[in-house]
Each structure stands twice: as C-alpha cells, then as structure tokens.
Design a protein around this motif. Structure first.
Motif, mmCIF file in Angstrom:
data_model
loop_
_atom_site.group_PDB
_atom_site.id
_atom_site.type_symbol
_atom_site.label_atom_id
_atom_site.label_comp_id
_atom_site.label_asym_id
_atom_site.label_seq_id
_atom_site.Cartn_x
_atom_site.Cartn_y
_atom_site.Cartn_z
ATOM 1 N N ALA A 100 0.706 -1.375 -0.310
ATOM 2 C CA ALA A 100 -0.129 0.131 -0.257
ATOM 3 C C ALA A 100 1.128 1.250 -0.232
ATOM 4 O O ALA A 100 2.244 0.909 0.393
ATOM 5 N N ASP A 134 2.953 4.929 -1.188
ATOM 6 C CA ASP A 134 3.771 5.611 -2.272
ATOM 7 C C ASP A 134 3.774 4.796 -2.901
ATOM 8 O O ASP A 134 4.231 4.823 -4.162
ATOM 9 N N GLY A 164 1.265 8.948 -4.544
ATOM 10 C CA GLY A 164 2.259 9.912 -3.956
ATOM 11 C C GLY A 164 1.388 11.050 -3.248
ATOM 12 O O GLY A 164 1.749 12.185 -2.600
ATOM 13 N N TRP A 181 -0.680 11.753 0.624
ATOM 14 C CA TRP A 181 -1.232 10.671 1.626
ATOM 15 C C TRP A 181 -2.610 10.429 2.062
ATOM 16 O O TRP A 181 -2.873 8.970 1.808
HETATM 17 C C1 LIG Z 1 8.068 16.860 1.756
HETATM 18 C C2 LIG Z 1 6.785 15.995 2.284
HETATM 19 C C3 LIG Z 1 5.244 16.953 1.770
HETATM 20 C C4 LIG Z 1 4.644 16.208 1.472
HETATM 21 N N1 LIG Z 1 2.925 16.616 1.544
HETATM 22 C C5 LIG Z 1 1.951 15.982 1.525
HETATM 23 C C6 LIG Z 1 1.102 17.131 1.478
HETATM 24 O O1 LIG Z 1 0.549 17.878 1.869
HETATM 25 N N2 LIG Z 1 0.153 15.927 1.134
HETATM 26 C C7 LIG Z 1 -0.039 14.781 0.590
HETATM 27 O O2 LIG Z 1 -1.188 13.991 0.117
HETATM 28 N N3 LIG Z 1 1.019 14.511 0.590
HETATM 29 C C8 LIG Z 1 2.132 14.865 0.891
HETATM 30 N N4 LIG Z 1 3.111 14.438 0.832
HETATM 31 C C9 LIG Z 1 3.137 12.662 0.540
HETATM 32 C C10 LIG Z 1 2.904 11.768 2.471
HETATM 33 O O3 LIG Z 1 4.279 12.151 3.435
HETATM 34 C C11 LIG Z 1 3.508 10.328 1.271
HETATM 35 O O4 LIG Z 1 2.203 10.016 0.059
HETATM 36 C C12 LIG Z 1 2.751 9.013 2.555
HETATM 37 O O5 LIG Z 1 4.017 9.610 3.242
HETATM 38 C C13 LIG Z 1 2.946 7.745 2.030
HETATM 39 O O6 LIG Z 1 3.055 6.925 2.776
HETATM 40 P P1 LIG Z 1 3.531 5.471 2.662
HETATM 41 O O7 LIG Z 1 3.353 5.361 4.200
HETATM 42 O O8 LIG Z 1 2.958 4.647 1.496
HETATM 43 O O9 LIG Z 1 5.218 5.704 2.726
HETATM 44 P P2 LIG Z 1 6.142 6.811 3.374
HETATM 45 O O10 LIG Z 1 5.841 7.409 4.469
HETATM 46 O O11 LIG Z 1 7.154 6.905 2.846
HETATM 47 O O12 LIG Z 1 6.583 5.609 4.673
HETATM 48 C C14 LIG Z 1 7.669 4.660 3.733
HETATM 49 C C15 LIG Z 1 8.203 3.641 5.029
HETATM 50 O O13 LIG Z 1 8.958 2.780 4.747
HETATM 51 C C16 LIG Z 1 10.528 2.920 5.383
HETATM 52 N N5 LIG Z 1 10.651 2.140 4.505
HETATM 53 C C17 LIG Z 1 11.638 1.847 3.578
HETATM 54 N N6 LIG Z 1 12.229 1.149 3.398
HETATM 55 C C18 LIG Z 1 12.448 0.033 4.000
HETATM 56 C C19 LIG Z 1 13.208 -1.079 4.228
HETATM 57 N N7 LIG Z 1 13.660 -1.955 2.806
HETATM 58 N N8 LIG Z 1 12.713 -1.741 5.312
HETATM 59 C C20 LIG Z 1 12.342 -1.689 5.951
HETATM 60 N N9 LIG Z 1 11.357 -0.429 5.945
HETATM 61 C C21 LIG Z 1 11.385 0.512 5.197
HETATM 62 C C22 LIG Z 1 10.735 4.165 4.927
HETATM 63 O O14 LIG Z 1 11.972 4.444 6.196
HETATM 64 C C23 LIG Z 1 9.437 5.050 5.481
HETATM 65 O O15 LIG Z 1 9.494 5.113 6.849
HETATM 66 C C24 LIG Z 1 4.295 14.872 1.404
HETATM 67 C C25 LIG Z 1 5.454 14.194 1.212
HETATM 68 C C26 LIG Z 1 6.993 14.724 1.206
HETATM 69 C C27 LIG Z 1 7.826 14.260 1.066
#
Ligand SMILES: Cc1cc2nc3c(=O)[nH]c(=O)nc-3n(C[C@H](O)[C@H](O)[C@H](O)COP(=O)(O)OP(=O)(O)OC[C@H]3O[C@@H](n4cnc5c(N)ncnc54)[C@H](O)[C@@H]3O)c2cc1C
Length: 187
Positions: free
Chosen positions: A83, A85, A101, A103
């Motif tokens: 699930a 990004d 990409g 949240w």
């Molecule tokens: C600066 C910034 C601003 C943003 N602003 C917005 C916004 O205003 N609105 C919005 O909707 N979205 C925003 N986003 C996007 C939002 O943060 C992401 O869509 C969301 O965090 C995705 O969640 P996720 O759990 O899929 O991935 P992530 O939050 O990236 O979590 C993935 C996790 O997996 C871990 N990981 C990776 N590889 C491994 C591995 N091999 N082993 C163990 N752990 C691992 C990483 O360390 C991380 O903790 C922004 C992102 C950034 C960077």
C-alpha cells in the motif's frame, strides 16, 4: 492568479526552462538555466516527484514497476500486500497506471490492505492522480481528478472567474471527474 499573487510578494517566477547546471561562479553559487540565464543562489530546493523504492520487493520476487498489486492490494506473492507511495495503481478516472504519492491515497490503500490481510475482501478502486489542497501566497487552491485536459476526449468543462475566485469543473458522461478551485474553495 497564483503567479500574480506570488510575484506581488517580490518573488520572481521563471517557468518553461530546465536547470542545466548548479555550480560555483565568480560571484558565488550559480544556477544556469536552459535559456542561458544565470541566477545567484544561496539555497536550491528541488522537487522532482515520487519514485518508488522497490528493491526489497524485487529481491523477494514480487512483480514491480512500482509494486504491482491486484484489486485487493495483494502482490504477486499470495498473502503479501502492499500500500502507499510504493504501489503502482490505476487512476480512478482514466485507468492510467500511476504511482500516486499522496497521503490521502496512501492511507486509504493502507486501510484496505489491512482489512484484506485480516481476512477481508475489500476492493481498492484506484487513486486520484491529482489530489492537492494547499495555500500559495494566501490563496487557497484545491485540485482533484482530471484538470489538465487531453484535447478532444469529450469532457464537458465549466469554468467561472469572478474577482479573485476561479472555478473549473470537469464532467465525463454527466459525472464529476475533476475540479480546480482557486480563491474560494467552499462547497
Ligand atoms: C516533504 C513532503 C511533503 C508532503 N506533503 C504532502 C501533502 O501536503 N499532502 C499529501 O497528501 N501528501 C504529502 N506528501 C506525501 C506523503 O507524505 C506520502 O504520500 C505518504 O507519507 C506515503 O505514505 P507511505 O506509508 O506509503 O510511505 P512513507 O511515509 O514513505 O513510509 C515508508 C516507510 O518505509 C520505510 N522503508 C523503506 N524501505 C524500507 C526497507 N527496506 N525496510 C524497512 N523499512 C523501509 C521508510 O523508512 C518509511 O518509514 C509529502 C511528502 C513529502 C516528502
């Protein structure tokens, strides 16, 4: 509208060109643009989108572009779900393959993958390719769904601009598939 407001604060906006080089010039750090223009800079911030880190999945034998999943967010390995990004999903409006990409999409996918890991059979319908809510130079802006229109695809588009307010609604087959609201975002 946003550009005018940003420029009114004294910020110079340059679009339609690439950064060719960042380096040290005779007067300090320089950014060289494809137009040949050179800018002095103390700090450069680069925003280039989201590229999934799929190494772990690939090494485990899971199908990847972004991580590929079925409608239950299950990967090519049974009982292994993905699930957020890192997932390659479909644009809910156009069916186009996308990495989302945002949240909002990530949390929705997380909820559904979690349900299915716990024995549920909930389908994920796809993500909005575009889903942004932000405030730029005090102007609230919301954009969702199809707002940059491919030509001649049969979308119906309604726009209105009044004072500091702009609204654009995009319909496909009588259903709302995109909206862009600037200035006044209520409703
Ligand atoms: C600066 C910034 C601003 C943003 N602003 C917005 C916004 O205003 N609105 C919005 O909707 N979205 C925003 N986003 C996007 C939002 O943060 C992401 O869509 C969301 O965090 C995705 O969640 P996720 O759990 O899929 O991935 P992530 O939050 O990236 O979590 C993935 C996790 O997996 C871990 N990981 C990776 N590889 C491994 C591995 N091999 N082993 C163990 N752990 C691992 C990483 O360390 C991380 O903790 C922004 C992102 C950034 C960077």
């Amino acid at each position: 509208m946003v550009r005018q407001q940003v420029e009114a604060t004294g910020v110079c906006v340059i679009t339609g060109c690439d950064v060719m080089e960042i380096g040290r010039g005779s007067e300090g750090e320089e950014v060289v643009l494809s137009t040949g223009q050179t800018l002095l800079a103390h700090l450069v911030v680069i925003g280039k989108g989201v590229v999934p880190n799929v190494e772990l999945a690939r090494d485990a034998g899971i199908g990847v572009g972004g991580i590929l999943v079925d409608k239950y967010l299950q990967t090519s390995i049974p009982d292994t779900y993905a699930a957020g990004d890192v997932v390659e999903t479909a644009d809910i409006v156009t069916g186009e393959s996308i990495v989302s990409g945002t949240w909002t999409n990530a949390t929705e996918m997380g909820r559904i993958a979690g349900e299915n890991m716990a024995g549920g059979v909930t389908e994920y319908e796809g993500a909005f390719k575009r889903l942004n809510a932000l405030e730029v130079a005090c102007i609230p802006v919301i954009a969702g769904g199809v707002v940059d229109l491919p030509p001649d695809k049969g979308y119906q588009v309604y726009t209105s601009r009044r004072g500091d307010t702009y609204r654009k609604l995009v319909l496909w087959d009588h259903a709302l598939v995109g909206a862009l609201l600037v200035g006044e975002i209520e409703g």
